[in-house]
Design an enzyme around this catalytic site. Structure first.
Site, PDB file in Angstrom:
ATOM      1  N   SER A 157       0.839  -1.196   0.000  1.00  0.00           N
ATOM      2  CA  SER A 157       0.000   0.000   0.000  1.00  0.00           C
ATOM      3  C   SER A 157       0.876   1.248   0.000  1.00  0.00           C
ATOM      4  O   SER A 157       1.777   1.387   0.822  1.00  0.00           O
ATOM      5  CB  SER A 157      -0.907  -0.008   1.236  1.00  0.00           C
ATOM      6  OG  SER A 157      -1.707   1.139   1.267  1.00  0.00           O
ATOM      7  N   GLY A 158       0.567   2.154  -0.927  1.00  0.00           N
ATOM      8  CA  GLY A 158       1.348   3.381  -1.030  1.00  0.00           C
ATOM      9  C   GLY A 158       2.475   3.318  -2.027  1.00  0.00           C
ATOM     10  O   GLY A 158       3.197   4.299  -2.209  1.00  0.00           O
ATOM     11  N   THR A 162      -2.098   1.979  -8.030  1.00  0.00           N
ATOM     12  CA  THR A 162      -3.275   2.542  -8.697  1.00  0.00           C
ATOM     13  C   THR A 162      -2.878   3.543  -9.762  1.00  0.00           C
ATOM     14  O   THR A 162      -3.426   3.543 -10.872  1.00  0.00           O
ATOM     15  CB  THR A 162      -4.189   3.207  -7.663  1.00  0.00           C
ATOM     16  OG1 THR A 162      -4.570   2.228  -6.671  1.00  0.00           O
ATOM     17  CG2 THR A 162      -5.435   3.759  -8.307  1.00  0.00           C
ATOM     18  N   ASN A 208      -0.724   4.973   3.029  1.00  0.00           N
ATOM     19  CA  ASN A 208      -1.107   5.533   1.735  1.00  0.00           C
ATOM     20  C   ASN A 208      -2.368   6.364   1.911  1.00  0.00           C
ATOM     21  O   ASN A 208      -3.302   5.951   2.601  1.00  0.00           O
ATOM     22  CB  ASN A 208      -1.344   4.409   0.719  1.00  0.00           C
ATOM     23  CG  ASN A 208      -1.597   4.933  -0.670  1.00  0.00           C
ATOM     24  OD1 ASN A 208      -1.439   6.116  -0.928  1.00  0.00           O
ATOM     25  ND2 ASN A 208      -1.993   4.063  -1.575  1.00  0.00           N
ATOM     26  N   SER A 211      -5.327   4.405  -0.760  1.00  0.00           N
ATOM     27  CA  SER A 211      -5.064   2.969  -0.848  1.00  0.00           C
ATOM     28  C   SER A 211      -6.300   2.240  -1.375  1.00  0.00           C
ATOM     29  O   SER A 211      -7.420   2.463  -0.922  1.00  0.00           O
ATOM     30  CB  SER A 211      -4.700   2.422   0.539  1.00  0.00           C
ATOM     31  OG  SER A 211      -4.537   1.023   0.486  1.00  0.00           O
ATOM     32  N   SER A 212      -6.078   1.368  -2.353  1.00  0.00           N
ATOM     33  CA  SER A 212      -7.168   0.541  -2.877  1.00  0.00           C
ATOM     34  C   SER A 212      -7.439  -0.584  -1.890  1.00  0.00           C
ATOM     35  O   SER A 212      -6.563  -1.411  -1.629  1.00  0.00           O
ATOM     36  CB  SER A 212      -6.796  -0.035  -4.249  1.00  0.00           C
ATOM     37  OG  SER A 212      -6.589   0.992  -5.179  1.00  0.00           O
ATOM     38  N   GLY A 436      -0.303  -5.806  -2.373  1.00  0.00           N
ATOM     39  CA  GLY A 436       0.965  -6.484  -2.154  1.00  0.00           C
ATOM     40  C   GLY A 436       0.998  -7.228  -0.837  1.00  0.00           C
ATOM     41  O   GLY A 436       0.045  -7.225  -0.048  1.00  0.00           O
ATOM     42  N   GLU A 438       1.483  -8.086   2.892  1.00  0.00           N
ATOM     43  CA  GLU A 438       1.286  -7.237   4.059  1.00  0.00           C
ATOM     44  C   GLU A 438       1.666  -7.982   5.329  1.00  0.00           C
ATOM     45  O   GLU A 438       1.338  -9.173   5.483  1.00  0.00           O
ATOM     46  CB  GLU A 438      -0.168  -6.758   4.152  1.00  0.00           C
ATOM     47  CG  GLU A 438      -0.568  -5.797   3.040  1.00  0.00           C
ATOM     48  CD  GLU A 438      -1.965  -5.228   3.236  1.00  0.00           C
ATOM     49  OE1 GLU A 438      -2.645  -5.692   4.165  1.00  0.00           O
ATOM     50  OE2 GLU A 438      -2.362  -4.341   2.466  1.00  0.00           O
TER      51      GLU A 438
END
Length: 1494
Positions: A157-158, A162, A208, A211-212, A436, A438
Site C-alpha cells: 500500500s502506497g 493505482t 497511503n 489505498s485501494s 501487495g 502485508e
C-alpha cells in the site's frame, strides 16, 4: 555472488544494520577474515564470504536494466535503484520486469501526450524505462503474435499501484482507441471507471492516502484491427469491515467524506452534517487530506458516473444509500423494557433511525425490529428473540457492511454493463492491480487473504522468470543445466488444500454455531504441528505464524470466523427487499431457496479462493508482464530513500527471487563489445589481427584460463564469482600500468625541472648583457641630443629676427593700399545713386502709358467674347436636338443586333440538327455496308467450297462421266449463283460510292454552314463593338451637353435674375428612357463579366510562369480586380471563384514544386491587395459627386462609360494608369477575400513545412546515434574511421534542404517565407535530436557527441552557403542540441563547476535538462568521468526548489507548429518590388476584353 579473491584496496559491500548495505575499502586481509574501512568512517571486520564486490565502473546514474550490472547481487541492485531515484529516474528494468519507485510528488513531464507519442512503436528497452513501454510491448505482442497479454501490477500500500494502472489504461486506451469521428465511448468509460471505483473502494491508510481496499483486474478487449471493442472489471475482496471500524489515523472510504462535502441542497436533502458527527467517520481524527478537495472530488465523481452510464436517478439512489449507512451508524442501543432486550438509546438515535428508514424507504418500526430482534424458525412456530444492546450494535454493523458490499458490487456490474463486453473479441489485455504482501503488528483475515493472493502470484511469477531465463539461454544457444528455484507449493497446500488446509478448517469451524476462534486455533495447532511452514508463537493462545516466501507473518484469529462468514440476516433481507425504493430492493433480491431459511452460510475464504483460481486460469492463457511498485519510505515524503524498507519490498515482490534464479545460472552477461572494452587489456594481443568479436572473446577467456563460462550468439555468460576474478586480474594489470605511468611521469617532471633551470640561467645572462649594452647606448644618445639642442636654439634666434623685419614691411604696405581703395569706393557709390534716380523716373512714365492701353484692350475683348458666347449657345441648342436622332439610331442598331443574335442561334440549332441527322444516316449506311460485306464474304466462301466439292467429285469417280446430266445441272447452278453474287457485289459497290458522295456533300454543306456561323459570330462581335462605341459616344455627348449647360447657366446667372424651372414635365420620359438603357447596359455588362472571369480563371489556373522574378498570375489577377473595381463592390462572386480555384489547385499536398508556385502567387497577390486596400469611409471629398452604382457590374459599366472629356481628365487617367498599385476603398467582400487569401498563404506554408519535416523525420531517427561497427573499440576505431562515411544520413538531410531551397528560389517565393520555413525546420531538428538525446542513454556518450557535432557542422555549412537572405536565424534554432553536444565532447567534465555549465557552456538549458544529461552521460571512448557530485547536488537542490512548477520540471522540448509570420512582415519584406514593367499573361493579350492589361 560473494567475493572469492579479495586484495587490499578492493572495494566491497558489507551488511549494515542501519543502511542494509554499506560500501568500503579493504585495508587488511588475513586468510578468510578481512578488515574494511567503510565510507561512513567506521572500520568493520567480516568474513570474505559475507563481502560482495563493488563495481567501480558502474555509472553514477545507474543502468536502465539491472541485468546489465556487472555484479547482480542485493547491494548492487539496491545501489542502482538509489542512484536512479536520486536523479528522478523512478523506473528501472530487471529483464522484462519494470520496477517503479513512488516519488511522492508530481512529475507531469513523464506522462504528457508528447512522452506517450515517443514510446509508440519504440522497441522495448530502446527508450528509458516507463510503464508506457510495458503497455506498448504488450500491445505490440498482442497485434503481432496474436496472443492475449496481461500486466500484473503489485506492491504494498502506497507504492503507486493505482497510479501505474491508470497510466497503463490511459496508454492502451490511446493505442486502441477509435478516432474521434467514430466515437470513443468504450475507452472513455474504461478510464472514467477509475475515479468511480476509487471513490467507493479507496481509503486512507497508515501507509497511503489513496489505498485501494480491493483487488482489481481490468480486461480490455480488442478486435481484429487492434481497436478496443469491450472491457470488463473484476474485483476481489473488498474490505467490508472498514465501513464500521476505522483506526486512527486512517479514514473510511472516500465516498462518505465526498457526500458530506456535497452542495448544500444535497446535504439538506439527505440530512447530512459535518463528518465528525457520524460514528462511522469520527473514530479517527483524520477527516481531511492534504491536496484533496472532497467537494471537488464529489463533482468529479458525479461526472465520471455520467460517463460510465450511471444516470442521475441511479446516482441519487447510490448516494441515498451511502447517506443511510452514515445515519445507521449513529443509531446507539440501550437496554429495553424487557430483560436482555435493546432499543434506541435516545432521541438522537431515534432521529437517525427514522432518517435511515426514510432513505432506505422502508418502515421505521420494521427497521428497528430487524436490528433489535431475531426470529427463530422451528417446526411448530416462529420464536422472536430479543437482542441485547451489544448484539444489536453488531447487527447494525452487519447490515451496514452488507449494504455497502452489495452497493459496491452493483456499481462494478453497472460499469461492466455500460462498457459492454465483446463476445467476438479477438484478444484481450488484462491489467491486474492487486494488493501487495502485508505484514503488520496485528494481521487479521484480510491480511491472510491478501498474502494468499501474493503466494499464488509469486508462484506464477517464479515460473515466468524461470521460463524467461530458459528462453534467454535457448536464444543464445548455450549449454545449460536445470536451475532450481524456490517453489512455494507447500505454503499453498498449507492454506488452501482441501481437505486439511487452513481455509477448509476455517469453513468447518464457521459451520458449527458453538465454534470460537480458540477452538479453531487449537484445531490448527493439532493439524499442522509438524508442518515446516506453520508454527505457534510463544506466549500466544490463539495466534499462528506462517512462513511465507517474503517472511514470517503472525496472524490473530480473534475475528477470523466472523469475517469469513458471508451471509445475510433474513430480517435484513426481507426488510430491504420490501423497500419502496426499487434500487434498494434490487440490491437485496429474495431468492426462492432462501424463503424457508433464516440465513444461508457462504464462506468468503472459499469464494475468494475460487476467484483466485479463475484469475490464474485467465493469466495462464496470456503472456504476462510484471510491474513491481516500491514505496521508498514510510513517511510518504519525496527525496527519501530508505534502504531497509526498499530491500524488504524487493524481497516481498519477488525481485530478489528473480535475481537468485538468474544467479543460479549465469548472472553476468556482457555483450562481446562491452566485454572486450573492459577486459581486452588482460590480453591485448587478441585484438591485433582478429576483427571477429566472438573469436577475440574466446581467445581472451582461454588466455586467462577461466572455466565454466559460455559463449552465446551475442553475449558472454559468466558464472557467479567469475566477474570478480576477472576484475581482480584487471586491477592488477591496471596497478602495474599505474606504476609505470608514475615512473614515467616522475622522469618527465625531473627533466622538465632541469630544462626550466637551464632556461632561467640563460635568461639571466641575457638580461645582464642587455643592461650593460643599454647603459653604453644611453651615453651615446645623450651626446647626440646635446648637439641637436644647440643647433635648434641658433635656428630659432635667426628666424625670430627675420620675422620682425618681415611683419613691419607688410604693415606699411597694407596701410597705403587701404587708403587708395577707400577713395575709389566713395566715387563708385555716388555714381550708382545718380543712375538709380534716373531709372525710377523712366519706369513711372512707361507704367502709366501701359495701364491706359491695357484698360482699353480689356473693354474690347469683353464685348467680343460676349458675342462669341451667344453664338456658341445657339450651336449647343442645335446639337441637343440632334441627340434624339442618335438615340433612335442606337435603338435601331440594338434591334438589328438582337435579330442577328436570334438568327445565329437558329443557324446553330439547324446546324446541330443537320449534324445529328447526318450522323444517324452515316451510322445506318455503315451498318448496311458492314452487313453487305459480311454477306459477300459468306457467299464467296460458299462458292469456293462448292467449287472445291465439284472438283473433288469430278476427280474421284470416273463413272460419273457416263452421266453428263448431273454435271450440267451443277455447273449451271453454280454459274447462276456466281452471277447473282457478282450483281450483288456490284450493287453494294454502287451503294458505297453513293454513300461516300452523300457524305462528301453533307460535309461540304456543314463546312459552309460553319463558315456562315463563324461569319455571323464575327459580325455580332463587330456589332457589339459598334454598339459599345456608339454608347460611349452618346454618353460623351450627354456629358458634354451637361457640362455646356452648366457653363451657360454659370455665364447667364451673373446677368439674369433666377427664374423657376419649367421643364420638369419633359424630364420624366427622358429619365425613364435612361433607366431602361441602363438596365440593358447592365445586363450586357453582367454577361460580359462572366465571360471575362471564366477566361481569367482558365488562364491563371495553369502555370503561366514568372516575369522579372514576379508571378504573372498574381499580377494579372490584381490588375483585373482593380480594373473591374471588385474591391469597391459590396456584392460579387469573383472572390469566391478565385478562392475555389486556389483551393482546388493545392489539393496535391505532396508536390512541393506545385505548392511553391502557388505560395509565390498567393503571397504576392496578398501583398498587392494589402497595399491597395484601405477601409471605406475615411475622409470626405470637398466636391459633390454623382451617385455611383454599388454592384460590381454597375461599377464596371461606369468604368466603361467614363471616357475622357477634357485635357485635364485625360492627364489624370494617364497618371492613374502609370501607377500599378493604387489605393482603393475596400468593402466587405474584398476584406473577406484578403482574410481568405491570408489563410491560404498560411496553409500552403504549413504544407511545405510539414512535407519537409516528414521527409527529414526518418533521417533524424538515424542521425541521433552514431553507427556502430563490429569492432568499434578505442584500440582500432581511429584506424577505421576514415574508410567509411558515417554521415550519409546527415548528407541526406542536407540534400533535402538544398532541394527545397532550389524549388522555392525557382518559384521566387518571398525570402521572408523561405527564412521562416527553414527556421521552423531547424527548430524541429533541434527538438527531435535533443529529446532523443534526453530519452536514450546510449546517445549521451562522448563518441556520439562527436558524431552529432560533425553532422551539425554540415548544417552550419549549409547555413553559411545559403546566406542569411534565405537561412535567416536557422542556425540559432539548434541552440539546445549544439550546447548539449558541446557539453558531451568536452574533456575533464569533473573539473567544471555548475556556474561554468549554466552560464558559459549551456546557458540556454534548464536545470532539469542539465541534470539529466549529466546523469545519463558515459564515455564509451576514454572512460572519463561526468561532472562531480557537488555539481549534481547543486542541480538537485535547484530542482527541488522548482518541483512545484509543472512547466519547470518538464525537460523535453515541444515542437512549434504555429505560423511564424504576419501579413505586415510579408508586406515589409516586399516593399522594394516594382510591378511597373510587368507583362500580363500572353493568353489574355489577344482577348479584346483584357486590352486594359497592355
Amino acid at each position: 555472488m560473494a567475493c572469492t579473491t579479495v586484495n587490499v584496496g578492493s572495494l566491497v559491500w558489507i551488511e549494515d544494520p542501519e543502511e542494509a548495505w554499506i560500501d568500503g575499502e579493504v585495508i587488511e586481509v588475513k586468510g578468510n577474515d578481512i578488515k574494511v574501512q567503510c565510507t561512513s568512517g567506521k572500520t568493520v571486520a567480516v568474513k570474505v564470504s559475507n563481502a560482495y564486490p563493488k563495481d567501480v565502473e558502474a555509472p553514477a546514474s545507474g543502468v536502465d536494466d539491472m541485468t546489465r550490472l556487472a555484479y547482480l547481487h542485493e547491494p548492487g541492485v539496491l545501489q542502482n535503484m538509489k542512484s536512479r531515484f536520486d536523479i528522478n529516474e523512478i523506473y528501472t528494468y530487471t529483464g522484462n520486469i519494470l520496477i517503479a519507485v513512488n516519488p511522492f510528488r508530481r512529475l507531469p513531464h513523464l506522462y504528457n501526450n508528447h512522452m506517450m507519442q515517443q514510446y509508440k512503436g519504440a522497441a522495448f528497452g530502446e527508450l528509458s524505462p516507463h510503464p508506457f513501454a510495458v503497455a506498448d510491448a504488450a500491445y505490440r505482442q498482442m497485434i503481432n503474435q496474436g496472443i492475449s497479454q496481461s500486466i500484473l501490477v503489485s506492491g504494498e500500500s502506497g507504492a503507486g499501484k493505482t497510479e501505474t494502472t491508470k497510466l497503463l489504461m490511459q496508454y492502451l486506451a490511446d493505442m486502441g482507441g477509435r478516432a474521434v469521428s467514430e466515437g470513443r465511448t468504450v475507452e472513455k468509460k474504461v478510464l472514467e471507471s477509475n475515479p468511480v471505483l476509487e471513490a467507493f473502494g479507496n481509503a486512507k491508510t497508515v501507509r497511503n492516502n489513496n489505498s485501494s481496499r480491493f483487488g482489481k483486474f481490468v480486461e480490455i478487449q480488442f478486435d481484429q484491427r487492434g481497436r478496443i471493442s469491450g472491457a470488463a472489471i473484476r474485483t476481489y475482496l473488498l474490505e467490508r469491515s472498514r465501513v464500521c471500524q476505522v483506526s486512527d489515523p486512517e479514514r473510511n472510504y472516500h465516498c462518505f467524506y465526498m457526500l458530506c462535502a456535497a452542495p448544500p441542497e444535497d446535504i439538506k436533502k439527505w440530512k447530512l452534517a459535518d463528518p465528525r458527527t457520524f460514528h462511522y467517520l469520527n473514530q479517527s481524527q483524520c477527516i481531511e487530506l492534504e491536496r484533496m478537495d472532497d467537494s471537488k472530488e464529489y463533482h468529479e465523481t458525479r461526472k465520471a458516473m455520467d460517463v460510465v452510464g450511471i444516470n442521475s436517478e441511479e446516482q441519487e439512489a447510490i448516494f441515498r444509500v451511502v447517506a443511510a449507512i452514515l445515519h445507521l451508524g449513529n443509531v446507539e442501543f440501550g437496554k429495553g423494557k424487557e430483560a436482555d432486550s435493546s432499543a434506541p438509546k435516545d432521541e438522537k438515535s431515534y432521529y437517525h433511525l427514522k432518517t435511515a428508514a426514510e432513505l432506505f424507504m422502508c418502515d421505521e418500526q420494521a427497521l428497528e425490529d430487524s436490528l433489535c430482534k431475531r426470529v427463530i424458525v422451528t417446526r411448530d412456530e416462529n420464536i422472536t428473540k430479543c437482542l441485547d444492546p451489544e448484539s444489536a450494535a453488531l447487527s447494525r454493523d452487519a447490515l451496514a457492511k452488507t449494504v455497502y458490499s452489495r452497493l459496491f458490487d452493483w456499481i462494478v456490474n453497472k460499469i461492466n454493463d455500460s462498457i459492454g463486453q465483446d463476445p467476438d473479441s479477438k484478444y484481450l489485455i488484462g491489467v491486474l492491480d492487486i494488493y501487495g504482501f502485508e505484514s503488520f503488528k496485528t494481521n487479521s483475515f484480510e491480511q491472510f487473504c491478501i498474502n494468499l493472493t501474493n503466494e499464488k502470484l509469486q508462484q506464477h511469477f517464479n515460473q515466468h522468470v524461470f521460463k524467461m531465463e530458459q528462453d534467454e539461454y535457448n536464444k543464445e544457444e548455450i549449454d545449460w543445466s536445470y536451475i532450481e528455484f524456490v517453489d512455494n507449493q507447500d505454503i499453498l497446500d498449507l492454506i488452501e488444500k482441501k481437505p486439511g488446509g487452513i481455509i477448509a478448517l476455517l469453513d468447518e469451524a464457521c459451520m458449527f454455531p458453538r465454534s470460537t476462534h480458540e477452538t479453531f486455533a487449537q484445531k490448527m495447532y493439532q493439524t499442522f504441528k509438524d508442518h515446516k511452514h506453520f508454527s505457534k508463537p510463544k506466549l500466544a493462545r490463539t495466534d499462528f505464524t506462517i512462513c511465507h516466501y517474503a517472511g514470517d507473518v503472525t496472524y490473530q484469529t480473534e475475528q477470523f470466523l466472523e469475517k469469513n462468514k458471508d451471509y445475510v440476516v433474513a430480517e435484513h433481507q426481507a426488510l430491504l427487499n420490501a423497500s419502496r425504493c426499487t434500487f434498494v430492493a434490487r440490491l437485496f433480491p429474495l431468492l426462492a431457496e432462501d424463503a424457508n431459511k433464516k440465513s444461508k452460510f457462504s464462506s468468503i475464504g472459499s469464494r475468494f479462493k475460487q476467484q483466485l483460481v479463475t484469475l490464474l486460469e485467465t493469466l495462464s492463457t496470456t503472456e504476462p508482464h510484471y510491474i513491481r511498485c516500491v514505496k521508498p519510505n514510510n513517511l510518504l515524503k519525496p527525496l527519501i530513500f530508505e534502504n531497509q524498507n526498499v530491500l524488504q519490498q524487493l524481497r516481498c515482490g519477488g525481485v530478489m527471487e528473480a535475481i537468485r534464479i538468474s544467479c543460479a545460472g549465469f548472472p553476468t552477461r556482457k555483450q562481446f563489445e562491452e566485454f572486450l572494452d573492459r577486459f581486452s587489456l588482460l590480453a591485448p594481443e587478441v585484438l591485433d589481427k582478429s576483427s571477429d568479436d566472438v573469436a577475440a572473446c574466446k581467445k581472451l577467456l582461454e588466455k586467462v584460463e577461466l572455466q565454466g563460462y559460455q559463449i552465446g550468439k551475442t553475449k558472454v555468460f559468466l558464472r557467479a564469482g567469475q566477474m570478480a576474478d576477472l576484475d581482480a586480474r584487471r586491477n592488477e594489470v591496471l596497478g602495474r600500468a599505474a606504476s609505470t605511468i608514475q615512473r614515467k611521469f616522475r622522469s618527465y617532471l625531473s627533466r622538465k625541472t632541469f630544462v626550466m633551470l637551464r632556461k632561467v640561467a640563460i635568461n639571466m645572462q641575457a638580461v645582464c648583457r642587455g643592461q650593460l649594452s643599454r647603459h653604453i647606448f644611453e651615453g651615446l644618445r645623450r651626446e647626440a641630443a646635446v648637439l641637436e639642442i644647440q643647433r635648434d636654439i641658433r635656428m630659432h634666434l635667426a628666424r625670430k629676427s627675420y620675422n620682425g623685419l618681415y611683419f613691419a614691411s607688410v604693415s606699411i604696405q597694407s596701410g597705403i593700399r587701404g587708403m587708395a581703395s577707400r577713395d575709389e569706393l566713395r566715387f563708385q557709390r555716388q555714381n550708382k545713386a545718380a543712375i538709380m534716380i534716373q531709372s525710377h523716373c523712366r519706369k513711372f512714365l512707361a507704367q502709366l502709358h501701359y495701364q491706359r492701353l491695357k484698360k482699353a484692350a480689356i473693354t474690347t475683348q469683353s464685348a467680343w467674347r460676349a458675342r462669341l458666347a451667344r453664338k456658341e449657345l445657339r450651336k449647343l441648342k442645335t446639337a441637343a436636338k440632334e441627340t434624339g436622332a442618335l438615340q433612335a439610331a442606337k435603338n435601331k442598331l440594338e434591334k438589328q443586333l438582337e435579330e442577328l443574335t436570334w438568327r445565329l442561334q437558329l443557324e446553330k440549332r439547324m446546324r446541330m440538327d443537320m449534324e445529328e441527322s447526318k450522323t444517324q444516316e452515316n451510322a445506318k449506311l455503315r451498318l448496311s455496308l458492314e452487313e453487305m460485306q459480311l454477306q459477300f464474304k459468306e457467299t464467296k466462301a460458299l462458292l469456293l467450297q462448292e467449287k472445291e466439292a465439284a472438283k473433288k467429285t469430278a476427280e474421284i469417280v470416273p463413272v460419273l462421266q457416263e452421266v453428263p446430266v448431273v454435271d450440267t445441272e451443277l455447273v449451271e447452278k453454280l454459274t447462276s449463283e456466281n452471277e447473282k453474287l457478282k450483281s450483288l457485289v456490284s450493287s453494294l459497290d454502287q451503294k458505297i460510292d453513293e454513300t461516300e458522295k452523300k457524305f462528301e456533300e453533307t460535309s461540304k454543306i456543314s463546312e459552309a454552314r460553319l463558315k456562315q456561323a463563324l461569319e455571323a459570330e464575327t459580325t455580332i462581335v463587330n456589332l457589339k463593338k459598334a454598339v459599345h462605341e456608339l454608347q460611349e459616344k452618346i454618353l460623351d455627348v450627354e456629358s458634354e451637353n451637361q457640362i455646356l449647360r452648366q457653363k451657360s447657366l454659370l455665364h447667364t446667372s451673373g446677368n439674369l435674375p433666377p427664374t423657376p424651372v419649367k421643364g420638369s414635365e419633359t424630364e420624366t420620359p427622358t429619365r425613364a428612357q435612361e433607366q431602361e438603357s441602363d438596365a440593358k447596359n447592365r445586363r450586357l455588362q453582367i454577361e460580359r463579366q462572366h465571360e471575362n472571369v471564366d477566361a481569367l480563371i482558365n488562364c491563371v489556373i495553369k502555370n503561366i510562369g514568372f516575369n522579372q522574378g514576379k508571378p504573372v498570375a498574381a499580377f494579372t489577377i490584381y490588375k483585373c480586380l482593380l480594373h473591374w473595381k471588385s474591391f469597391e463592390a459590396e456584392r460579387t462572386n469573383v472572390f469566391d471563384r478565385l478562392v475555389q480555384m486556389i483551393g482546388s489547385a493545392i489539393k496535391d499536398d505532396d508536390d512541393n514544386e506545385h505548392l511553391a508556385y502557388w505560395l509565390s502567387n498567393t503571397s504576392t497577390l496578398l501583398f498587392m491587395i494589402q497595399q491597395s486596400l484601405k477601409p471605406s469611409g475615411t475622409g470626405a471629398t470637398p466636391q459633390r459627386k454623382p451617385p455611383v452604382s454599388t454592384s460590381l457590374f454597375g461599377r464596371m459599366a461606369m468604368g466603361f462609360r467614363s471616357a475622357p472629356s477634357s485635357a485635364e481628365t485625360s492627364a489624370a487617367a494617364a497618371a492613374a494608369a502609370a501607377a500599378v498599385i493604387r489605393p482603393v476603398e475596400a468593402k466587405d467582400p474584398a476584406l473577406l477575400f484578403k482574410q481568405q487569401l491570408t489563410a491560404y498563404v498560411e496553409k500552403i506554408f504549413g504544407m511545405i513545412r510539414d512535407n519537409l519535416k516528414n521527409e527529414l523525420q526518418p533521417l533524424l531517427s538515424l542521425c541521433i546515434q552514431a553507427p556502430r561497427t563490429s569492432t568499434g573499440r578505442s584500440l582500432r576505431s581511429a584506424k577505421s574511421m576514415g574508410k567509411d562515411s558515417p554521415l550519409d544520413h546527415w548528407k541526406g538531410i542536407n540534400d533535402g534542404l538544398y532541394a527545397l531551397l532550389n524549388t522555392l528560389k525557382e518559384n521566387f517565393v518571398p525570402p521572408v517565407l523561405i527564412q521562416k520555413i527553414f527556421s521552423q525546420t531547424f527548430s524541429f531538428i533541434n527538438v527531435q535530436l535533443f529529446n532523443s538525446l534526453l530519452l536514450r542513454r546510449e546517445c549521451c556518450t562522448f563518441s556520439n557527441g562527436e558524431y552529432v557535432k560533425s553532422g551539425l557542422a554540415l548544417l552550419e555549412e549549409w547555413c553559411a552557403e545559403t546566406k542569411e537572405e534565405y537561412a535567416g536565424l536557422s542556425w540559432d534554432e539548434l541552440k539546445h542540441i549544439r550546447q548539449a553536444v558541446g557539453f558531451l565532447v568536452i574533456h575533464q567534465k569533473y573539473r567544471i563547476s555548475y556556474d561554468d555549465i549554466a552560464h558559459d557552456l549551456c546557458p540556454i538549458l534548464s536545470v532539469q535538462q542539465l541534470y539529466r544529461i549529466c546523469t545519463l552521460y558515459w564515455d564509451d571512448s576514454y572512460n572519463t568521468r561526468s561532472v562531480s557530485q557537488d555539481v549534481i547536488s547543486s542541480m538537485r537542490v535547484l530542482m527541488t526548489e522548482d518541483s512545484n512548477n509543472a512547466d519547470s520540471s518538464a525537460f523535453l522540448l515541444d515542437e512549434d507548429s504555429s505560423i511564424p509570420f504576419t501579413t505586415e512582415d510579408l508586406s515589409s519584406s516586399m516593399q522594394d518590388k516594382d510591378f511597373a514593367e510587368m507583362k500580363p499573361a500572353e493568353e489574355l493579350e489577344e482577348n479584346p476584353a483584357f486590352s486594359f492589361l497592355l
